[in-house]
Design an enzyme around this catalytic site. Structure first.
Site, PDB file in Angstrom:
ATOM      1  N   VAL A  84       0.866  -1.187   0.000  1.00 10.05           N
ATOM      2  CA  VAL A  84       0.000   0.000   0.000  1.00 10.05           C
ATOM      3  C   VAL A  84       0.900   1.235   0.000  1.00 10.05           C
ATOM      4  CG1 VAL A  84      -1.706   1.292   1.353  1.00 10.05           C
ATOM      5  CG2 VAL A  84      -1.886  -1.203   1.175  1.00 10.05           C
ATOM      6  N   GLU A 116       5.223 -15.587   2.742  1.00 13.81           N
ATOM      7  CA  GLU A 116       6.420 -15.343   3.558  1.00 13.81           C
ATOM      8  C   GLU A 116       6.410 -13.885   3.985  1.00 13.81           C
ATOM      9  OE1 GLU A 116       7.029 -16.716   0.406  1.00 13.81           O
ATOM     10  OE2 GLU A 116       7.407 -18.780   1.030  1.00 13.81           O
ATOM     11  N   ASN A 121       9.011  -7.560  10.026  1.00 16.77           N
ATOM     12  CA  ASN A 121       7.857  -6.806   9.513  1.00 16.77           C
ATOM     13  C   ASN A 121       6.648  -7.008  10.429  1.00 16.77           C
ATOM     14  OD1 ASN A 121       5.911  -5.485   8.029  1.00 16.77           O
ATOM     15  ND2 ASN A 121       6.495  -6.393   6.059  1.00 16.77           N
ATOM     16  N   TYR A 128      -1.663 -10.165   9.097  1.00 20.26           N
ATOM     17  CA  TYR A 128      -1.912 -11.553   8.701  1.00 20.26           C
ATOM     18  C   TYR A 128      -2.450 -12.370   9.881  1.00 20.26           C
ATOM     19  CZ  TYR A 128       0.932 -10.264   4.636  1.00 20.26           C
ATOM     20  OH  TYR A 128       1.418  -9.645   3.516  1.00 20.26           O
TER      21      TYR A 128
HETATM   22  C1  LIG Z   1       1.535  -4.366   5.349  1.00 22.24           C
HETATM   23  C2  LIG Z   1       0.649  -3.358   4.594  1.00 22.24           C
HETATM   24  C3  LIG Z   1       0.262  -3.952   3.247  1.00 22.24           C
HETATM   25  C4  LIG Z   1      -0.630  -3.122   5.412  1.00 22.24           C
HETATM   26  O1  LIG Z   1      -1.480  -2.265   4.653  1.00 22.24           O
HETATM   27  P1  LIG Z   1      -2.265  -1.070   5.352  1.00 22.24           P
HETATM   28  O2  LIG Z   1      -3.244  -0.516   4.392  1.00 22.24           O
HETATM   29  O3  LIG Z   1      -1.297  -0.141   5.940  1.00 22.24           O
HETATM   30  O4  LIG Z   1      -3.006  -1.878   6.537  1.00 22.24           O
HETATM   31  P2  LIG Z   1      -4.444  -1.602   7.149  1.00 22.24           P
HETATM   32  O5  LIG Z   1      -4.672  -0.145   7.266  1.00 22.24           O
HETATM   33  O6  LIG Z   1      -5.445  -2.419   6.417  1.00 22.24           O
HETATM   34  O7  LIG Z   1      -4.254  -2.172   8.618  1.00 22.24           O
HETATM   35  C5  LIG Z   1      -4.350  -3.533   8.860  1.00 22.24           C
HETATM   36  C6  LIG Z   1      -3.617  -3.904  10.128  1.00 22.24           C
HETATM   37  O8  LIG Z   1      -2.221  -3.767   9.889  1.00 22.24           O
HETATM   38  C7  LIG Z   1      -1.621  -3.314  11.092  1.00 22.24           C
HETATM   39  N1  LIG Z   1      -1.083  -1.970  10.875  1.00 22.24           N
HETATM   40  C8  LIG Z   1      -1.360  -1.132   9.857  1.00 22.24           C
HETATM   41  N2  LIG Z   1      -0.630  -0.012   9.974  1.00 22.24           N
HETATM   42  C9  LIG Z   1       0.109  -0.156  11.076  1.00 22.24           C
HETATM   43  C10 LIG Z   1       1.076   0.638  11.693  1.00 22.24           C
HETATM   44  N3  LIG Z   1       1.423   1.848  11.211  1.00 22.24           N
HETATM   45  N4  LIG Z   1       1.668   0.173  12.816  1.00 22.24           N
HETATM   46  C11 LIG Z   1       1.331  -1.032  13.315  1.00 22.24           C
HETATM   47  N5  LIG Z   1       0.418  -1.836  12.754  1.00 22.24           N
HETATM   48  C12 LIG Z   1      -0.180  -1.403  11.663  1.00 22.24           C
HETATM   49  C13 LIG Z   1      -2.674  -3.303  12.139  1.00 22.24           C
HETATM   50  O9  LIG Z   1      -2.764  -4.585  12.744  1.00 22.24           O
HETATM   51  C14 LIG Z   1      -3.901  -3.053  11.348  1.00 22.24           C
HETATM   52  O10 LIG Z   1      -5.021  -3.502  12.000  1.00 22.24           O
HETATM   53  P3  LIG Z   1      -5.801  -2.535  13.044  1.00 22.24           P
HETATM   54  O11 LIG Z   1      -6.165  -1.316  12.267  1.00 22.24           O
HETATM   55  O12 LIG Z   1      -6.972  -3.357  13.442  1.00 22.24           O
HETATM   56  O13 LIG Z   1      -4.851  -2.255  14.143  1.00 22.24           O
HETATM   57  C15 LIG Z   1       1.360  -2.000   4.419  1.00 22.24           C
HETATM   58  O14 LIG Z   1       1.795  -1.542   5.667  1.00 22.24           O
HETATM   59  C16 LIG Z   1       2.508  -2.029   3.438  1.00 22.24           C
HETATM   60  O15 LIG Z   1       2.308  -1.874   2.240  1.00 22.24           O
HETATM   61  N6  LIG Z   1       3.765  -2.202   3.936  1.00 22.24           N
HETATM   62  C17 LIG Z   1       4.946  -2.219   3.074  1.00 22.24           C
HETATM   63  C18 LIG Z   1       5.002  -3.466   2.217  1.00 22.24           C
HETATM   64  C19 LIG Z   1       4.902  -4.711   3.052  1.00 22.24           C
HETATM   65  O16 LIG Z   1       5.528  -4.847   4.091  1.00 22.24           O
HETATM   66  N7  LIG Z   1       4.093  -5.673   2.566  1.00 22.24           N
HETATM   67  C20 LIG Z   1       3.911  -6.966   3.190  1.00 22.24           C
HETATM   68  C21 LIG Z   1       5.002  -7.889   2.751  1.00 22.24           C
HETATM   69  S1  LIG Z   1       4.724  -9.550   3.372  1.00 22.24           S
END
Ligand SMILES: CC(C)(COP(=O)(O)OP(=O)(O)OC[C@H]1O[C@@H](n2cnc3c(N)ncnc32)[C@H](O)[C@@H]1OP(=O)(O)O)[C@@H](O)C(=O)NCCC(=O)NCCS
Length: 161
Positions: A84, A116, A121, A128
């Site tokens: 995202v 994975e 992370n 997940y």
């Molecule tokens: C992992 C990722 C896809 C999550 O997408 P996102 O749109 O930010 O996530 P969401 O807003 O849907 O949040 C889902 C959950 O993620 C966690 N989360 C999201 N942002 C967070 C933050 N800044 N700190 C801690 N936890 C967080 C929380 O558990 C959250 O659930 P909650 O709102 O009930 O607490 C995003 O952070 C990302 O793109 N990261 C970089 C790429 C990456 O690491 N991809 C995964 C590789 S396996």
């Protein structure tokens, strides 16, 4: 757009999940470079536009804010990439993408989804876990990390029969 509350209202009301197309690649690659320390190349992305892959886009209006790439191998879905735009993170797009790809995989008769994730992370690991994935193992030194390597957690979510 002033703060995260404003983003939340926008995303809750107006986030569309659709198939990612090759037209989305310039924007997807820009998000990829911002979201990952070791981003996929364009060639790697292009290689995923095949029959047994599913590529999903999360959009706010015309703007791509995130995507997911899944490979179907026999009866197993493998989540290869979920990302995202950092400016839109924490507002529900990642969860929406994840739920969508899981429901599509179940609808297409996959028995489980595996992935994975880097040991460091925590954000992705938490997402997940909350969505039902369980750690089933580790892959030692799976990811590059600076001068060294980093382990991966292997996580799986089984669909009810
Ligand atoms: C992992 C990722 C896809 C999550 O997408 P996102 O749109 O930010 O996530 P969401 O807003 O849907 O949040 C889902 C959950 O993620 C966690 N989360 C999201 N942002 C967070 C933050 N800044 N700190 C801690 N936890 C967080 C929380 O558990 C959250 O659930 P909650 O709102 O009930 O607490 C995003 O952070 C990302 O793109 N990261 C970089 C790429 C990456 O690491 N991809 C995964 C590789 S396996």
């Amino acid at each position: 757009m002033r703060g995260s509350e404003t983003y939340q209202q926008v995303l809750d009301g107006d986030l569309l999940i659709r198939g990612l197309s090759t037209d989305d690649l310039p924007r997807a690659l820009s998000i990829e470079r911002q979201g990952h320390s070791y981003p996929w190349t364009e060639a790697l992305f292009r290689d995923c536009f095949r029959a047994n892959y599913r590529l999903w886009a999360a959009c706010h209006g015309d703007l791509l804010v995130g995507y997911a790439v899944v490979a179907y191998m026999f009866d197993e879905a493998h989540l290869l990439n979920l990302c995202v735009d950092p400016r839109w993170q924490g507002q529900g797009a990642g969860r929406r993408l994840l739920r969508h790809l899981l429901s599509e995989a179940a609808r297409e008769q996959m028995v489980q989804t595996i992935l994975e994730v880097r040991l460091s992370n925590d954000t992705a690991y938490r997402l997940y876990s909350v969505e039902g994935f369980e750690e089933i193992g580790r892959r030692p030194e799976f990811y590059p990390n600076g001068d060294g390597r980093e382990d991966a957690r292997v996580m799986a979510l089984q669909f009810p029969a």
